[in-house]
Design a protein around this motif. Structure first.
Motif, short mmCIF file in Angstrom:
data_model
loop_
_atom_site.label_atom_id
_atom_site.label_comp_id
_atom_site.label_asym_id
_atom_site.label_seq_id
_atom_site.Cartn_x
_atom_site.Cartn_y
_atom_site.Cartn_z
N ARG A 1 0.83 -1.21 0.00
CA ARG A 1 0.00 0.00 0.00
C ARG A 1 0.86 1.26 0.00
N THR A 2 1.97 1.24 0.76
CA THR A 2 2.89 2.36 0.75
C THR A 2 4.05 2.16 -0.22
N GLN A 3 4.07 0.97 -0.87
CA GLN A 3 5.11 0.60 -1.82
C GLN A 3 6.51 0.71 -1.19
N THR A 4 6.67 -0.05 -0.11
CA THR A 4 7.91 -0.04 0.65
C THR A 4 8.35 -1.46 0.95
N VAL A 5 9.63 -1.73 0.73
CA VAL A 5 10.25 -3.01 1.09
C VAL A 5 11.13 -2.78 2.31
N TYR A 6 11.03 -3.68 3.28
CA TYR A 6 11.85 -3.60 4.49
C TYR A 6 12.80 -4.80 4.54
N THR A 7 14.08 -4.52 4.71
CA THR A 7 15.08 -5.57 4.85
C THR A 7 15.54 -5.61 6.31
N ASP A 8 16.58 -6.40 6.55
CA ASP A 8 17.12 -6.51 7.91
C ASP A 8 17.56 -5.16 8.46
N SER A 9 18.02 -4.25 7.57
CA SER A 9 18.63 -3.02 8.08
C SER A 9 18.03 -1.73 7.55
N GLN A 10 17.14 -1.81 6.55
CA GLN A 10 16.67 -0.56 5.94
C GLN A 10 15.33 -0.74 5.26
N SER A 11 14.76 0.35 4.82
CA SER A 11 13.53 0.33 4.03
C SER A 11 13.80 1.00 2.69
N LEU A 12 13.12 0.51 1.66
CA LEU A 12 13.30 1.04 0.32
C LEU A 12 11.93 1.32 -0.30
#
Length: 436
Positions: free
Chosen positions: A84-95
């Protein structure tokens, strides 16, 4: 400038990232995220498990290859995705992304059958590099103390070719070492019949597979469900027990945790519903390629099984996704495409093998037929598989998903990875595939 994130750097993800970079102008950023630093040619893992080739022979270090193609490299695991916000979250950051391609491959549902291994159980697997190495270690011990050998798949499994390949390669290897007379070999499969392959069979696949198993003295338990596994026995749903000294059982697949945990993104198993363009029917910024894609089985079988997604299929999915994203961004002028899902598969059995050609893999839902379906056998199949493995690894080094000469060769042989996509409205997708 658009930002496209590709999650997964396997048979689907890496070629998709390469094709996106080829199609899109340099101002568009492409980020490739992977929880592993190496690309592995998965179809060759049966050879690794049986000690026929080293794992390093079928792996490539990703970082340098990806960066030199102008693709951002992020070696981390994705823990959450918010469509919905078009965001990917990894172990250390968001994109933040404009488009995301989910091409993670499958998560192994090892917890669906008690005692299924290798980590927490008693059986081996050849579905990823780590498991193939564990399978090889167990195989070397088995050769020192041979006994009953069981190969097969559990209910819900979807890719049966590697199980047949492992069983018949194991038979060949044991004969080469003079140990076959000390080993009983049993093949257990939820397929309604041997050679069904999760696609309703094709051409004479059932006849050839059945004949090969009989000639190699392999007992086949078809249409058979495995209920659980102990340290020495495979317990079947009917209560029978099959003893083993070594067992390799293919598990059921499911989508990654971040898909399963995001409401409305995937089905109950974490597979992604798609339009013909391989775009999500609810979240247009999400595309899917590879094993994580939801494909309906061609028929209802007595024991539930899934649909295989072979290498050529997932590569075609990635090409379609890259094309359709480039079209949406105005980088190319064409029409939306869909993968043809044609497939050529090689299964090496040592002194022989089978080549399966299905055009397309899934038969027409109305007629039950395919345009073409061929199964051929011979020792040359193993040679072709080796040649294709080397070619595929070479083009991953080059940074080319499908080079022009490959496209030309496929066209000359009457194959096409892509075709025009039919128009389908999002609300035509069943609601139940989006509800957990």
């Amino acid at each position: 400038m658009a930002h496209i994130v590709v999650i997964g750097a396997g048979l689907a993800g890496l070629p998709t990232a390469y094709e996106l970079r080829y199609l899109l102008p340099s101002q568009h950023q492409i980020t490739l995220i992977s929880n592993t630093s190496k690309f592995t040619f998965i179809p060759s893992l049966p050879w690794v498990a049986l000690g026929l080739i080293p794992l390093a022979k079928i792996q490539l270090e990703l970082e340098e290859l990806v960066i030199q193609q102008g693709i951002r490299w992020l070696p981390e695991a994705v823990v959450h995705l918010n469509p919905r916000t078009q965001t990917v979250y990894t172990d250390s950051q968001s994109l933040a992304y404009d488009y995301v391609v989910i091409a993670t491959g499958a998560e192994l549902a090892l917890d669906t059958v008690s005692g299924l291994g290798p980590e927490q159980g008693f059986t081996q697997s050849i579905c990823n590099p780590h498991h193939a190495l564990m399978a090889n270690s167990a195989w070397q011990n088995f050769l020192q103390n041979p006994g009953p050998l069981v190969v097969g798949a559990v209910p819900g499994a979807s890719c049966f070719g590697p199980a047949y390949e492992f069983a018949l390669l194991a038979d060949y290897t044991l004969r080469q070492q003079g140990l076959r007379d000390q080993v009983s070999l049993t093949f257990v499969t939820p397929e309604p019949y041997a050679g069904h392959l999760g696609i309703g069979g094709m051409a004479n696949s059932s006849q050839l597979v059945t004949e090969l198993m009989a000639a190699r003295d392999v007992a086949v338990l078809e249409n058979t469900a495995i209920d659980s596994v102990t340290s020495q026995e495979i317990i079947l749903a009917n209560g029978d027990a099959v003893p083993f000294q070594y067992a390799m059982l293919l598990p059921q697949f499911r989508g990654p945790g971040f898909v399963r945990e995001t409401a409305g993104l995937g089905d109950t198993k974490g597979f992604l519903p798609i339009l013909p363009t391989y775009q999500h029917p609810v979240f247009p910024s999400v595309f899917s390629a590879g094993v994580v894609t939801q494909l309906a089985p061609p028929e209802v079988t007595p024991i539930a099984i899934g649909v295989p997604k072979t290498g050529q299929m997932v590569e075609a999915m990635g090409m379609a996704v890259a094309h359709n994203i480039a079209l949406a961004l105005g980088a190319i002028s064409d029409q939306p495409v869909t993968p043809t899902l044609e497939a050529i598969c090689f299964a090496d059995f040592g002194d022989t093998g089978l080549l399966f050609l299905a055009d397309p893999v899934l038969p027409d839902p109305v007629t039950g037929r395919r345009r073409r379906a061929i199964t051929l056998g011979g020792r040359w199949v193993g040679w072709l598989k080796t040649a294709f493995e080397r070619y595929f690894l070479a083009k991953m080094r080059w940074g080319a998903a499908v080079p022009w000469f490959e496209r030309l060769g496929l066209r000359a042989a009457g194959f096409s990875l892509l075709e025009a996509a039919p128009s389908t409205e999002p609300d035509s997708v069943r609601e139940d595939v989006l509800i957990h």
